[in-house]
Enzyme design. Structure first.
Site, PDB file in Angstrom:
ATOM      1  N   ASP A 192      51.680  43.999  46.376  1.00  0.00           N
ATOM      2  CA  ASP A 192      50.638  44.186  45.327  1.00  0.00           C
ATOM      3  C   ASP A 192      50.349  42.996  44.635  1.00  0.00           C
ATOM      4  O   ASP A 192      50.923  42.463  43.795  1.00  0.00           O
ATOM      5  CB  ASP A 192      51.291  45.155  44.198  1.00  0.00           C
ATOM      6  CG  ASP A 192      50.096  45.571  43.157  1.00  0.00           C
ATOM      7  OD1 ASP A 192      48.931  45.120  43.236  1.00  0.00           O
ATOM      8  OD2 ASP A 192      50.381  46.163  41.987  1.00  0.00           O
ATOM      9  N   ASP A 204      43.071  42.429  45.115  1.00  0.00           N
ATOM     10  CA  ASP A 204      44.145  43.426  44.869  1.00  0.00           C
ATOM     11  C   ASP A 204      44.726  43.890  46.256  1.00  0.00           C
ATOM     12  O   ASP A 204      44.054  45.033  46.572  1.00  0.00           O
ATOM     13  CB  ASP A 204      43.934  44.335  43.758  1.00  0.00           C
ATOM     14  CG  ASP A 204      44.690  44.903  43.402  1.00  0.00           C
ATOM     15  OD1 ASP A 204      45.976  44.930  43.933  1.00  0.00           O
ATOM     16  OD2 ASP A 204      44.502  45.961  42.582  1.00  0.00           O
TER      17      ASP A 204
END
Ligand SMILES: *[C@@H]1O[C@H](CO)[C@@H](O)[C@H](O)[C@H]1NC(C)=O
Length: 407
Positions: free
Chosen positions: A59, A259
């Site tokens: 992440d 992201d």
């Protein structure tokens, strides 16, 4: 004589260059997972004594690494491995510098009055998922290295979210920050540069690297926007469909965030409405029919026969373009259909760009895994820039410098 000296110097310089290359530390990790149906890419990390493997969701949109932890747990998910068991001696005390840095990264208050012997955290994600826990340190195994450094990470004992069963044991938070795992590796001298890169294959899998030399050629670079310090963002973007028709999808430029923690991409509702209309226009002469499928994927189509793969249907769609304005220049990221459509288990094709307004993304454009596939995406924290270059992500390089020389 002079000729001979220059030869000696040339050889010495070559040696120095080679020595620099081999000492320029980098780490390459194999990635598993895919955009659909797994909806995430993850690494396997061996943590603890004795070392046990855990799957961690990669992440770049958050800065804290954590594991589901037997603490005892209050609310938890079913995870693929035996849950991590902390020892009390692994706890990071509240006054520790690493606790202060973590709170700074999370934007939370560092208050040690209640629990001075531990470092509590509470992290909330954009998608409504959350984890509560305490900061620990333990040994991590790293690729091609025998020494196992102690790194700080979260031991999550209270996780909230929709899913009961997870494909991973925790999250590898390598977003912008000063206390994340990559910053810790640099602090301990295990990598020389705070650089993160990933290559996500449309066939699933790929690789992730920390440190190393940044590829010098072929990469499109943009400076990271100064005003969004928590995200990897090169600033504002506009979306367009079909370069030739110049179908403008967004009139108002909005902030884009890279992201890897998000499988799909998300746009503001105004852009989303334009996108659906534009795709409908593109599909007018096709035999694809609208159909409902996965509740998350709301725009889907089918043929009379089930679709086997993205390759069988991508010709029906037009490429998209993301335009970043950088000073007087415009920089574009081309998005071929395979980077915004998915083929579901039922054999339908669906848009992998979703309505961000419906998912609480507000004004942000999230550039998720689907759109970053088959690109090497580099987050260069040393020079505060983000770069990308098209790449085949199916073959894993042995070290980051080799990636550089192949480009
Ligand atoms: C997108 O989400 C917003 C907020 O939930 C909603 O009002 C809007 O109708 C949605 N747009 C489409 C095209 O589904």
């Amino acid at each position: 004589m002079a000729a001979m000296w220059s030869k000696v110097i040339a050889i010495l310089l070559l040696f120095l260059r080679l020595a620099r290359l081999s000492s320029s530390s980098s780490m390459v990790f194999e990635l598993r997972g895919n955009v659909y149906p797994i909806r995430q890419f993850f690494v396997t990390m061996s943590i603890g004594e004795p070392a046990k493997p855990y799957f961690l969701h990669v992440d770049t949109g958050s800065g804290l690494t954590w594991l589901e932890c037997d603490a005892p747990r209050q609310s938890f998910h079913k995870v693929p491995h035996e849950v991590y068991r902390p020892r009390p001696s692994n706890r990071v005390p509240c006054e520790d510098e690493r606790c202060a840095v973590m709170h700074k990264d999370l934007g939370s208050v560092h208050d040690c009055t209640e629990h001075p012997d531990q470092c509590d955290y509470d992290i909330n994600y954009k998608d409504g998922y959350s984890s509560m826990g305490v900061l620990l340190t333990d040994k991590f195994s790293l690729p091609m290295r025998n020494d196992r450094p102690n790194l700080a990470f979260g031991c999550g004992y209270d996780q909230q979210g929709e899913k009961e069963e997870l494909e991973v044991d925790g999250i590898l938070g390598i977003g912008r920050g000063t206390g994340d795992l990559v910053s810790q590796l640099k602090h301990q001298g295990l990598i020389t540069e705070n650089v993160v890169g990933h290559c996500l294959s449309s066939h699933g899998g790929g690789y992730l690297f920390f440190g190393g030399d940044v590829p010098s050629t072929g990469v499109t670079w943009l400076p990271m926007a100064q005003e969004y310090t928590i995200y990897y963002s090169p600033g504002k973007v506009t979306w367009n469909l079909d370069v030739l028709l110049k179908y403008e999808l967004s009139k108002t430029p909005r902030v884009a965030v890279f992201d890897s923690g998000s499988a799909y991409s998300y746009v503001h509702k105004d852009t989303y409405e334009q996108l659906i209309q534009a795709v409908d226009v593109t599909l007018q002469d096709s035999t694809l029919q609208k159909v409902s499928d996965d509740p998350e994927l709301t725009q889907c189509w089918r043929y009379n026969q089930p679709i086997q793969s993205v390759d069988d249907v991508k010709h029906e769609f037009e490429p998209l373009e993301l335009t970043f304005t950088h000073g007087a220049n415009q920089v574009t990221l081309d998005i071929p259909p395979e980077n915004y459509i998915v083929v579901t288990e039922r054999g339908n094709v669906c848009l992998g760009i979703l309505n961000g307004s419906e998912h609480g993304m507000g004004e942000l454009n999230i550039i998720g895994d689907i759109t970053m596939q088959n690109h090497l995406v580099v987050y260069d924290n040393e020079r505060a820039r983000i770069g990308w270059v098209r790449a085949s992500c199916d073959i894993m390089p042995r070290s980051a410098p080799i990636i550089a020389s192949r480009l």
